[in-house]
Design an enzyme around this catalytic site. Structure first.
Site, PDB file in Angstrom:
ATOM      1  N   HIS A 139       0.835  -1.204   0.000  1.00 54.83           N
ATOM      2  CA  HIS A 139       0.000   0.000   0.000  1.00 54.83           C
ATOM      3  C   HIS A 139       0.872   1.259   0.000  1.00 54.83           C
ATOM      4  O   HIS A 139       0.670   2.161  -0.826  1.00 54.83           O
ATOM      5  CB  HIS A 139      -0.899  -0.022   1.241  1.00 54.83           C
ATOM      6  N   GLU A 140       1.822   1.330   0.928  1.00 58.27           N
ATOM      7  CA  GLU A 140       2.668   2.515   1.003  1.00 58.27           C
ATOM      8  C   GLU A 140       3.596   2.627  -0.203  1.00 58.27           C
ATOM      9  O   GLU A 140       3.969   3.733  -0.608  1.00 58.27           O
ATOM     10  CB  GLU A 140       3.458   2.522   2.307  1.00 58.27           C
ATOM     11  N   HIS A 142       1.772   4.674  -2.709  1.00 58.14           N
ATOM     12  CA  HIS A 142       1.901   6.111  -2.456  1.00 58.14           C
ATOM     13  C   HIS A 142       3.265   6.625  -2.888  1.00 58.14           C
ATOM     14  O   HIS A 142       3.388   7.613  -3.613  1.00 58.14           O
ATOM     15  CB  HIS A 142       1.725   6.389  -0.958  1.00 58.14           C
ATOM     16  N   GLU A 149      -4.560   7.784  -3.065  1.00 55.62           N
ATOM     17  CA  GLU A 149      -5.148   6.528  -2.588  1.00 55.62           C
ATOM     18  C   GLU A 149      -5.470   5.583  -3.740  1.00 55.62           C
ATOM     19  O   GLU A 149      -5.425   4.365  -3.580  1.00 55.62           O
ATOM     20  CB  GLU A 149      -6.402   6.799  -1.756  1.00 55.62           C
TER      21      GLU A 149
END
Length: 490
Positions: free
Chosen positions: A255-256, A259, A285
């Site tokens: 997930h990170e 980003h 997101e």
């Protein structure tokens, strides 16, 4: 030098100082000594005073009036600087500094309260921050909706009423799907066992590498609440480790990486300009969620992950890659948003969106927030919150003043649904690469069609150009129903 050149030279220094301030925040949440909280609060408050003074410098207005941008990029840079100048000029310097100082102090208070399950030690601090955010919203809104003014800081152009209508349209299909899944006869088991910290970290690094993370321009550290920080040549990620739940570490990392990969993918020519960062948190997101879910939790990539986990750990107790895929995508009632499955995640966000709108509007007091949270969670999820750390204390966002941020998570999922449909149409053989642990075709497509543009376009326009159609929740909902219908035999 022209007025435009003077403006951009001044902005370059402001962007550099902003990066320094961001690095102080990263340090505070990763390696800063616990006893340095008050000192760091003063440091961040001082940095914010300097930055606010620069953002409201009267010369900016003069340069904006005189600037004659020659290209689309120059015109967009001027528009973004003008937007930031107008916003900053509305907020008194003393308020901006106090918000930075108070939210820096609040992080440590929140972390201690969460660790000890003592909301009473945090709520007075939260109340003080809410008062400051209401004051900021009043300055920014110019008589309009205060919550819209806060939301605009994270998703320019978005309106709370429009998002509320979007979420209301999504909720029935999400709830129906959840109820069908939980009522299904064949429920996947949870992964059992203990998975050592260091091995999880090595595997998480492999996953970040598979998704194209540039380690020469990044690093990974441990944080209570995973986040990414930085841009250009220094974009960092964090993760967390629970030794009984390796998916927590692995998927937080992916997930990170989404980003941070977005920031690493922006055109280098935009560095130290307003175009050199993600255009909105909803678009941000969309990158983290498509990396984590549509790609990372898909059958192809989990097949590779099953093999790697089997090599890294002792016997997983899982029969085969198909069983592993079902375990990765297991839907079960749970308290924690960041650990939630794809089906229920947006329901967690909608709860926070409604509560924070009421907090900002004065319809809900901080004192009554824990009770309101618990009642809403029981209504939405059918489960009573067992302790504050699993309820009102689980997220750091309100502690650091991020009112208006939460709805961008669900909006990002909607954006990701649109992008995933276009991505799959463009790359019909993508699963072959993902099955080899190679997400580069997907990340290259996202970099070319979205990431490289940085702040060049408004959020919705960027998503519509990349996906080739209007923003709609239908692709996301169709994807969820098809995926989980197959997994659970619905």
């Amino acid at each position: 030098m022209s007025a435009y050149d003077d403006l951009m030279a001044f902005q370059r220094e402001t962007e550099a100082l902003s990066s320094v301030a961001e690095r102080l925040g990263w340090d505070q949440e990763t390696v800063m000594p616990r006893g340095a909280v008050e000192q760091r609060a003063e440091e961040l408050g001082a940095m914010e005073t300097v930055l606010h003074d620069r953002r409201t410098d009267p010369r900016i207005g003069e340069w904006l009036d005189a600037a004659k941008p020659q290209t689309e990029v120059e015109q967009r840079a001027v528009e973004l600087i003008a937007r930031d100048y107008d916003r900053a000029s509305r907020v008194p310097s003393k308020l901006a500094s106090e918000l930075a100082r108070q939210t820096s102090l609040a992080q440590g208070i929140w972390a201690e309260a969460r660790l000890n399950d003592t909301p009473e030690t945090f709520l007075p601090t939260l109340d003080a921050i809410l008062m400051l955010k209401r004051e900021e919203a009043a300055h920014l809104s110019g008589g309009g909706d205060p919550y819209d003014a806060l939301l605009d800081l994270f998703e320019p152009g978005a309106k709370a009423a429009e998002l509320a209508a979007l979420f209301d349209a999504m909720r029935p299909r999400l709830v129906d799907l959840r109820e069908a899944i939980l009522g299904a006869e064949n429920q996947p088991p949870a992964l059992q066992g203990t998975y050592p910290h260091d091995t999880q970290i090595r595997l998480a690094r492999d996953c970040a590498t598979a998704f194209g993370y540039d380690w020469a321009r990044g690093r990974m550290d441990i944080a209570v609440h995973p986040f990414s920080s930085g841009r250009w040549q220094d974009s960092r990620i964090t993760t967390r480790v629970v030794e009984t739940d390796p998916f927590n570490c692995i998927y937080s990392t992916i997930h990170e990486t989404g980003h941070s990969g977005y920031e690493q993918g922006i055109d280098e020519d935009y560095a130290f300009t307003p175009l050199g960062r993600g255009v909105s948190m909803g678009v941000h997101e969309s990158q983290s969620r498509i990396y984590e879910n549509q790609l990372g939790r898909g059958r192809a990539f989990t097949g590779w992950l099953f093999q790697r986990m089997g090599e890294a750990f002792d016997d997983l107790g899982v029969a085969d890659a198909d069983a592993f895929y079902r375990i990765v995508n297991r839907v079960t009632p749970g308290y924690i948003r960041t650990e939630s499955d794809e089906v229920q995640y947006n329901l967690h966000v909608m709860l926070r969106f409604d509560l924070e709108r009421d907090l900002v509007a004065g319809k809900l007091s901080v004192e009554d927030l824990p009770e309101a949270w618990n009642a809403r969670f029981l209504k939405d999820f059918g489960v009573a919150v067992d302790r504050p750390a699993n309820g009102v204390l689980q997220d750091v966002h309100w502690a650091v003043g991020l009112f208006g941020y939460f709805p961008t998570y669900a909006l990002g999922n909607v954006y990701a649904g649109c992008l995933n449909r276009a991505l799959r149409d463009a790359l019909p053989d993508l699963d072959g690469a993902l099955a080899r642990g190679d997400a580069s075709p997907a990340t290259e497509w996202l970099r070319e069609n979205l990431q490289r543009h940085g702040g060049l376009m408004e959020p919705r326009a960027l998503i519509e150009q990349a996906s080739g159609g209007e923003v709609s929740p239908e692709p996301l909902l169709d994807y969820l129903e098809e995926k989980f219908g197959r997994i659970y035999g619905l």
